[in-house]
Design a protein around this motif. Structure first.
Motif, PDB file in Angstrom:
ATOM      1  N   ASP A  66      46.024  38.141  38.627  1.00 18.40           N
ATOM      2  CA  ASP A  66      44.885  37.894  39.509  1.00 18.40           C
ATOM      3  C   ASP A  66      45.293  37.708  40.967  1.00 18.40           C
ATOM      4  O   ASP A  66      44.512  37.997  41.863  1.00 18.40           O
ATOM      5  CB  ASP A  66      44.117  36.651  39.051  1.00 18.40           C
ATOM      6  CG  ASP A  66      43.224  36.932  37.856  1.00 18.40           C
ATOM      7  OD1 ASP A  66      42.401  37.862  37.939  1.00 18.40           O
ATOM      8  OD2 ASP A  66      43.341  36.229  36.844  1.00 18.40           O
ATOM      9  N   THR A  67      46.517  37.241  41.218  1.00 18.35           N
ATOM     10  CA  THR A  67      46.894  36.918  42.596  1.00 18.35           C
ATOM     11  C   THR A  67      48.090  37.696  43.125  1.00 18.35           C
ATOM     12  O   THR A  67      48.232  37.842  44.343  1.00 18.35           O
ATOM     13  CB  THR A  67      47.215  35.413  42.717  1.00 18.35           C
ATOM     14  OG1 THR A  67      48.262  35.082  41.791  1.00 18.35           O
ATOM     15  CG2 THR A  67      45.991  34.567  42.427  1.00 18.35           C
ATOM     16  N   GLU A  90      40.997  36.513  35.513  1.00 19.15           N
ATOM     17  CA  GLU A  90      39.801  35.969  36.162  1.00 19.15           C
ATOM     18  C   GLU A  90      38.963  37.046  36.827  1.00 19.15           C
ATOM     19  O   GLU A  90      37.739  36.963  36.824  1.00 19.15           O
ATOM     20  CB  GLU A  90      40.202  34.908  37.203  1.00 19.15           C
ATOM     21  CG  GLU A  90      40.721  33.634  36.595  1.00 19.15           C
ATOM     22  CD  GLU A  90      41.046  32.589  37.646  1.00 19.15           C
ATOM     23  OE1 GLU A  90      40.559  32.711  38.794  1.00 19.15           O
ATOM     24  OE2 GLU A  90      41.800  31.664  37.331  1.00 19.15           O
ATOM     25  N   ARG A  91      39.621  38.054  37.409  1.00 18.50           N
ATOM     26  CA  ARG A  91      38.904  39.101  38.149  1.00 18.50           C
ATOM     27  C   ARG A  91      39.316  40.480  37.628  1.00 18.50           C
ATOM     28  O   ARG A  91      40.098  41.185  38.271  1.00 18.50           O
ATOM     29  CB  ARG A  91      39.186  38.956  39.643  1.00 18.50           C
ATOM     30  CG  ARG A  91      38.655  37.643  40.223  1.00 18.50           C
ATOM     31  CD  ARG A  91      38.863  37.545  41.720  1.00 18.50           C
ATOM     32  NE  ARG A  91      40.257  37.544  42.104  1.00 18.50           N
ATOM     33  CZ  ARG A  91      41.050  36.473  42.120  1.00 18.50           C
ATOM     34  NH1 ARG A  91      40.575  35.305  41.761  1.00 18.50           N
ATOM     35  NH2 ARG A  91      42.311  36.561  42.504  1.00 18.50           N
ATOM     36  N   GLU A  94      39.028  43.599  40.058  1.00 14.26           N
ATOM     37  CA  GLU A  94      40.045  43.626  41.109  1.00 14.26           C
ATOM     38  C   GLU A  94      41.422  43.963  40.547  1.00 14.26           C
ATOM     39  O   GLU A  94      42.196  44.695  41.174  1.00 14.26           O
ATOM     40  CB  GLU A  94      40.095  42.282  41.847  1.00 14.26           C
ATOM     41  CG  GLU A  94      38.889  42.034  42.721  1.00 14.26           C
ATOM     42  CD  GLU A  94      38.955  40.687  43.418  1.00 14.26           C
ATOM     43  OE1 GLU A  94      40.082  40.204  43.708  1.00 14.26           O
ATOM     44  OE2 GLU A  94      37.881  40.111  43.656  1.00 14.26           O
ATOM     45  N   HIS A 145      36.529  37.015  29.717  1.00 21.04           N
ATOM     46  CA  HIS A 145      35.720  38.190  30.027  1.00 21.04           C
ATOM     47  C   HIS A 145      35.752  39.192  28.878  1.00 21.04           C
ATOM     48  O   HIS A 145      36.273  40.302  29.025  1.00 21.04           O
ATOM     49  CB  HIS A 145      36.220  38.861  31.313  1.00 21.04           C
ATOM     50  CG  HIS A 145      35.999  38.057  32.538  1.00 21.04           C
ATOM     51  ND1 HIS A 145      34.748  37.769  33.033  1.00 21.04           N
ATOM     52  CD2 HIS A 145      36.864  37.447  33.381  1.00 21.04           C
ATOM     53  CE1 HIS A 145      34.859  37.040  34.129  1.00 21.04           C
ATOM     54  NE2 HIS A 145      36.141  36.823  34.352  1.00 21.04           N
TER      55      HIS A 145
END
Length: 199
Positions: A66-67, A90-91, A94, A145
């Motif tokens: 995520d990062t 989380e995303r 992205e 998700h």
């Protein structure tokens, strides 16, 4: 090595540059290096798994999909692999965008939340389903998700990703027989495996 990881290895051209995100103990990376001559490396969140991989000579760094993908340059890899992890980031949108920015192709697999058994458990018991893939209580699961094979096809269409190849798999990672029928795969496939590229 897991059956689905062997399938993924067979999809990767020998000698390719590969990043395996959420690589666990680095089994796929080691296999790609030793049998296919790939320049393979991994990114893993769990420090114990990173330590295990490094201790066995597998190039794995601790990192978070995520990062940390933002720090990789464009087209640094031929393939970026994300197995059974998309539902836990989380995303996810992205992460997929970064995967196809830093590589030519993305290989993504995930447990299919549209499988008939999950639908039946939810419909009959009214509770979140439990299987080998979905094996933690709803309040403990990293799977934040969940999606279905059909959801993923829709996402690829919306984002303009080309699905070069896809497979429905059973829970062990073996090919399921519904290759030409996405609606059957969505109902009976326990996992989806996709090879993507940008248009």
């Amino acid at each position: 090595m897991r059956v689905d990881l062997q399938l993924i290895a067979d999809l990767i051209t020998p000698g390719s540059r590969v990043l395996d995100i959420g690589c666990g103990d680095g089994a796929l990376i080691g296999h790609l290096f030793h049998t296919r001559g790939c320049d393979a490396r991994g990114l893993e969140l769990d420090m114990a798994l990173v330590t295990h991989a490094v201790a066995h000579g597998v190039p794995v760094m601790q990192g978070d999909a995520d990062t940390d993908l933002v720090h990789y340059p464009d087209q640094a890899f031929d393939y970026v692999v994300l197995t059974r992890t998309l539902q836990a980031v989380e995303r996810p949108l992205e992460v997929l965008q970064h995967m196809l920015r830093i590589s030519t192709r993305a290989i993504v697999s995930f447990p299919n939340f549209g499988h008939w058994y999950l639908r039946a458990q939810l419909g009959i018991t009214g509770r979140m389903p439990m299987t080998k893939s979905w094996n933690r209580m709803w309040y403990e699961t990293p799977n934040i998700h969940p999606c279905t094979i059909q959801d993923f096809f829709d996402l690829c269409k919306a984002e303009g990703y080309v699905v070069e190849q896809w497979l429905a798999l059973d829970d062990e990672g073996h090919r399921a027989p519904w290759r030409r029928f996405p609606w059957l795969a969505n109902l009976f496939g326990e996992q989806g495996l996709f090879v993507l590229r940008r248009r």
